[in-house]
Each structure stands twice: as structure tokens, then as C-alpha cells.
Design an enzyme around this catalytic site. Sequence first.
Site, mmCIF file in Angstrom:
data_model
loop_
_atom_site.group_PDB
_atom_site.id
_atom_site.type_symbol
_atom_site.label_atom_id
_atom_site.label_comp_id
_atom_site.label_asym_id
_atom_site.label_seq_id
_atom_site.Cartn_x
_atom_site.Cartn_y
_atom_site.Cartn_z
ATOM 1 N N LYS A 171 0.855 -1.191 0.000
ATOM 2 C CA LYS A 171 0.000 0.000 0.000
ATOM 3 C C LYS A 171 0.887 1.237 0.000
ATOM 4 O O LYS A 171 2.071 1.168 0.343
ATOM 5 C CB LYS A 171 -0.869 -0.006 1.252
ATOM 6 C CG LYS A 171 -1.932 -1.088 1.208
ATOM 7 C CD LYS A 171 -3.015 -0.718 2.188
ATOM 8 C CE LYS A 171 -3.625 -1.932 2.823
ATOM 9 N NZ LYS A 171 -4.420 -1.572 3.976
ATOM 10 N N HIS A 174 2.273 6.724 3.096
ATOM 11 C CA HIS A 174 1.690 8.067 3.108
ATOM 12 C C HIS A 174 2.359 8.973 4.132
ATOM 13 O O HIS A 174 3.294 8.580 4.826
ATOM 14 C CB HIS A 174 0.174 7.997 3.298
ATOM 15 C CG HIS A 174 -0.252 7.250 4.515
ATOM 16 N ND1 HIS A 174 0.032 7.705 5.777
ATOM 17 C CD2 HIS A 174 -0.924 6.079 4.666
ATOM 18 C CE1 HIS A 174 -0.461 6.857 6.652
ATOM 19 N NE2 HIS A 174 -1.034 5.846 6.010
ATOM 20 N N HIS A 177 3.192 7.846 7.587
ATOM 21 C CA HIS A 177 4.384 7.007 7.735
ATOM 22 C C HIS A 177 5.652 7.857 7.654
ATOM 23 O O HIS A 177 6.634 7.601 8.341
ATOM 24 C CB HIS A 177 4.415 5.933 6.652
ATOM 25 C CG HIS A 177 3.219 5.030 6.678
ATOM 26 N ND1 HIS A 177 2.419 4.836 5.583
ATOM 27 C CD2 HIS A 177 2.674 4.302 7.674
ATOM 28 C CE1 HIS A 177 1.431 4.004 5.900
ATOM 29 N NE2 HIS A 177 1.566 3.672 7.172
HETATM 30 N N1 ARG Z 1 0.576 0.127 9.849
HETATM 31 C C1 ARG Z 1 -0.240 1.056 10.579
HETATM 32 C C2 ARG Z 1 -0.839 2.067 9.626
HETATM 33 O O1 ARG Z 1 -0.318 2.289 8.574
HETATM 34 C C3 ARG Z 1 0.506 1.783 11.650
HETATM 35 C C4 ARG Z 1 0.938 0.912 12.780
HETATM 36 C C5 ARG Z 1 0.979 1.636 14.072
HETATM 37 N N2 ARG Z 1 1.431 0.794 15.149
HETATM 38 C C6 ARG Z 1 0.703 -0.021 15.893
HETATM 39 N N3 ARG Z 1 1.280 -0.748 16.825
HETATM 40 N N4 ARG Z 1 -0.587 -0.140 15.705
HETATM 41 O O2 ARG Z 1 -1.825 2.705 9.950
#
Ligand code: ARG
Length: 638
Positions: A171, A174, A177
Amino acid sequence: MASASGITQLLLKLDNLTLDSISDKYPATHPEVNPYDLYRIHIGEVLAPIIGVAPEKIQPLIQWTNTIDKGDFVLPIPALRIKGAKPDALGAEWAAKFPEDDPLFDKPVAQGPFLSFFAKGAPLAQSLIPMIRNLGAEYGCNRFLGLKDPKDPSKGKKRIVVEFSSPNIAKPFHAGHLRSTIIGSFLANLYEGAGWDVVRINYLGDWGKQYGLLALAYERYGDEEALKKDPIDHLFRLYVKINAEKDGELAEIEAKKKEGQDVTDLLANSLDEQARRYFRKMTDKDTDALALWKRFRDLSIVRYKATYARLNIKFDEYSGESQVTEEAMEKVAKEMAEKGISKEDQGAVLVDFTELIPGKEGKRLGKTVIRKRDGTALYLTRDIAELLGRYQKYGFDNMIYVVASQQDLHLQQLFKIIELLGYKDIAQRCQHINFGLVLGMSTRKGTVKFLDDILRDCADHMHDVMRKNENKYAQVENPEGTADTLGISSVMTQDMSGKRGNNYTFDLAVMTSFEGDTGPYLQYAHTRLSSIKRRADISDEELANADLSLLTEPHAINVVRLLAQWPDVAQNTLRTLEPTTVVTYLFRLTHVISSSYDHLQVVGSEPALKAARMALYDASRIVVGNCMRLLGLSPLER
Ligand code: ARG
């Protein structure tokens, strides 16, 4: 100890203090790495007999200033809680009684309820500059802060887990991130500099039904070569393609259903349903499905690593949603049911905070599903098991989640569940570091697939900016590499300039300018300091022996006063956990340095003065470089 040299000089001026007596009487201070600790102690010691309060009570109340024209320290008089007299009157009285001939300070200035202290230039310059040059990259690191027992290093360091970046495979990468990467890496550096044992974790989004769909896409359209060459790009393309197909298909089925047709079979064979079944195979540990999945993940990680390396970021662990085992989730699910935290509701399992916690808090946390009716776990379910797993594995003292504000509720629910499970002490060790949105982040080359695309775009833009000055451009040895570093510095500095919680607008033109408070400006400031050193061509020995009493100009002293603040600023940043605390200081420092150049020539001055000024600029270069590296920027030399 080499680093004590500067401080020894200061101590010689103060008859009643030694490093040993200081460490007994003021255990939280460390003058050998932060000379201003000694300055605060000294203020307390001098004021104590004047005001009749113990020096140890005065020292912790002394604050630093945000602009040095207000002094180097202020004492807020009301904080001493002296009954009867008016603070203003006390201030004037104490200022008058402060000795005329104090070795470190001019006579303090009473300003309303504050007493302001200005450090004398000469002793500060003579002690600080050698100290900074001796400590080098260590200047500003308050390593003792991370010790379990500050008095006994053999007891080891405190440990912190910093989870950041955490993109989703296949994906788009963005803005959330991007910010998590920049801020998280900064926080990890900050704690490391403060002597903590830091574990950097990247928690990949790499699990869920959508990855079943991705596998189906690969079975149909996958290209082995393309996958190996650029897995992130290839998987992203497959993902976009199959999602469009799935959505088209669902729309068609919906239309037929509206016409009154029986769509049962169509639904049972739809891509969506196939994806669900494929994901089921993954959770049931089907060897082939998992092997394919592991290849996607491993190849992607190889690429991630290369990109993170451009930002000087290295993760200790690539964790991820896929790494949370069904067993671990089952175990907490059972525990939650037994402890009455979760309940069944029409085949699904949910946590209803409104029932568990009366009042506002419960209402705010709402209700949330942790098992769907088809038995599959969710994002939150995985986070619960992962958190407990991390505690078991790392026994952390603290853990930080660097995640966008949009997930505030998610993390509040997570921490609350951990607390309700009876692990309040673990929940209290966890902290969500959130941040606002980036508005208008689009790149010229179209879709953002990964961090590379963002960085490349900034580098390209930077390259255009550089080309506008043909003369200078011709002198740059490695224009591509320089543009790359400048581009990265632009994005990162813009991101860290405001408070984390604020939104900001992604503006390539503003952030890549050499004017204003930008990344390129910081790089320029560092290269200029580096080039003075190259051109001055003075040996380290000459610098070490420079006669620093020659630094008498206000411009020189102001630079020194700002340099002296760095350890305090770094320590304060551990309280704010805001990159802007460092960025703001760094711009103040570089502005003062840059306005000093016209007044303090190096090349062309007579040798003794040249050496003294060069030592000042060398110390400046060290501090500017240290700040930049803490922020995650790579200081350029040319
Ligand atoms: N991969 C998730 C996203 O893009 C963020 C992860 C954040 N960390 C967690 N432990 N939930 O939204």
C-alpha cells in the site's frame, strides 16, 4: 579525564567546590558534561547566605532563558515561597548584595519577580570551548540519564522500545508514515544520546484479508523478475490492479442484485470471497500460502532497509501484524473473557468500555470489536498480543508508539485493555507519541509507493534549485549526492520545525530554499563552518593551545553563551519529546553564528587571534553537527 579540563578551570575559580563535593551534594548534576550545572550550583551557593535558603533548594529552581538578551539564567523569586516581602523588592535587595567581583557572573539584574543572571564571557569561553572540543560528538549527550542507577553504572541502562515508521506492504507510504519515520528516528536518537538502551521496531502492516487478495493477484499477474527487481513497486501495482477488479466485480454483483437476480453463486466465487478464503489459509498456516507471503515480506524488507539507510535509520526488528501468532491472540482472548473485559455479541467478541468504565472516559473509549463473527482477529487484537509479547521479550522500561493522531483512540483503547487485564504497570510504561497531518503532499511523478518516491522528488527539486546558481553549481563535486542529502534535510527539517501535534503544508518551494529556517540553510551553516576550518589550516594542537582570552567581542561571547546551552536543551527535549525544541535552538544558534562572521574574521587575522576564533568556530561546528545528527540529518562538509 580529558573532559574535566574545562570544568577544572572553572572550579579553580570557586574555592569551596570540588567535583566530588558537587556529586554528593547535587546528585542530579553533571558539570563534567554540562558546565551550566556548575553555574546553577554557584548561583545557589552565592545566594544562600544572602537570602537565607539552603543552596540545594535554590539550584533546582533556576531556569534557562529563551533569548540570551534576557540573561543566561533566571530565578523566579516567588518559587522560593518567602513569606511577607514582595518578590520585586527581594530581587532588588539580593541583586544589590550579590558580590561585585563574582568570578562567573556579572551583578544580577532584578526584573519584576525575576532575578536575571548574565554569565561573564571570559571564564565561560575559556572553559567551554576546550570542553566541547574534547567531548566532540559526546557534547550534549547526557548519558547518565539512561542509567538505572545514576550513581552506579554497573547496574546497567534503562531500556526503551521505540516503534516507528510501520508502513503497510503493497500500500502507499503516506504522510503519516513519513512523519512517524522522521519523528520516531529522532526520538530513538534522543534516548540513545541520553544513555538508554534503545530498541527500534518497525511494525509492518502485512496481514489481513487484503494480503490474501494480493496473493491472488500474484497468482494471476505476478512476474517473478519484476518482483525480484522492485518488490515494493511490483506488489503495489498488483494491489492496485486487483483492488480495481474486486471493486468492479462487487459493483456488478450489486447491480444484478438490484435487478432482482440471484447473486449467491457470484458472491461465493467473487474475488472478495476468494481473498477471504486465501487469508484463512494463511491464518491456518498453509505452507504454500505462507511461503509466498514470506517471500513478499522478505523481499520488501530488503528494499525498505536500503531506503531507511539513506536516512541513517536501522531497525533492530521488523515486526509486523503477521508476526503476531494466533496462539498469542487466543491466550489473551481467553484472559479477556475470563476477566470479564470482553463479551460475545451475535457471534463476534467485543469490548464495551461504556459498561466497563463508568462516566466520560468509558463513553470516549466506546465499543470495539476484537474478533469478527468469522473468527478472524483485528488490528487491535494483534496490537494487544504484540504489546504483551514485546514486554516479555524486551522487559522494557518504556515503550513509545509513534503513530498519527488519527489513531489516538486506537492506542487509548489498547493501553486501557492492557490496564484492565491487570497489567497497569505495563500500560504505564507505554506512551503514544502522536502527530498532525501533512496537507497537500503530492509528488511530481505521481503516486507515492514508498519513501523512495518522496525522497527522490525532493532531491530532484533540490537539484533544480541548485542549478539556478550556475557558478556555485559548477563547484559542487557530487551534485546528485549533495542534492539528495539536501532534499532529505529539507523534508525532515520542515517536518520537525513545528510542534508535532500541528498540521503543516508540504511545500517543496519553501522547504528547499536556502533562505529562511530550512534544512538547506542548516546544511549551509554547517558547510560554512567546515570550510572555515579547511581554509584556516590550523593544527589541532594550535587550536588546543589557543589563547581564548582573546575572545572578547560581544559576538564571540554570544556564540559561546548559546553553545553552553546545548546540554540543557538536549535534556529538556527529553521532557518535551518535541523535535522542535532542538530545531528552534539550532536556528537560534546558527543565526548568532552567522551574524558573527563579519565581526570575527579568521583568515587574515594575526595568528593568536586567528587560532582563538578558529577554536570558537570549531566548537560551533561540533555543536551544529551534533544537533543535526540528533535530528537525523547528515551534516555536509562541502
Ligand atoms: N501500519 C499502521 C498504519 O499504517 C501503523 C501501525 C501503528 N502501530 C501499531 N502498533 N498499531 O496505519
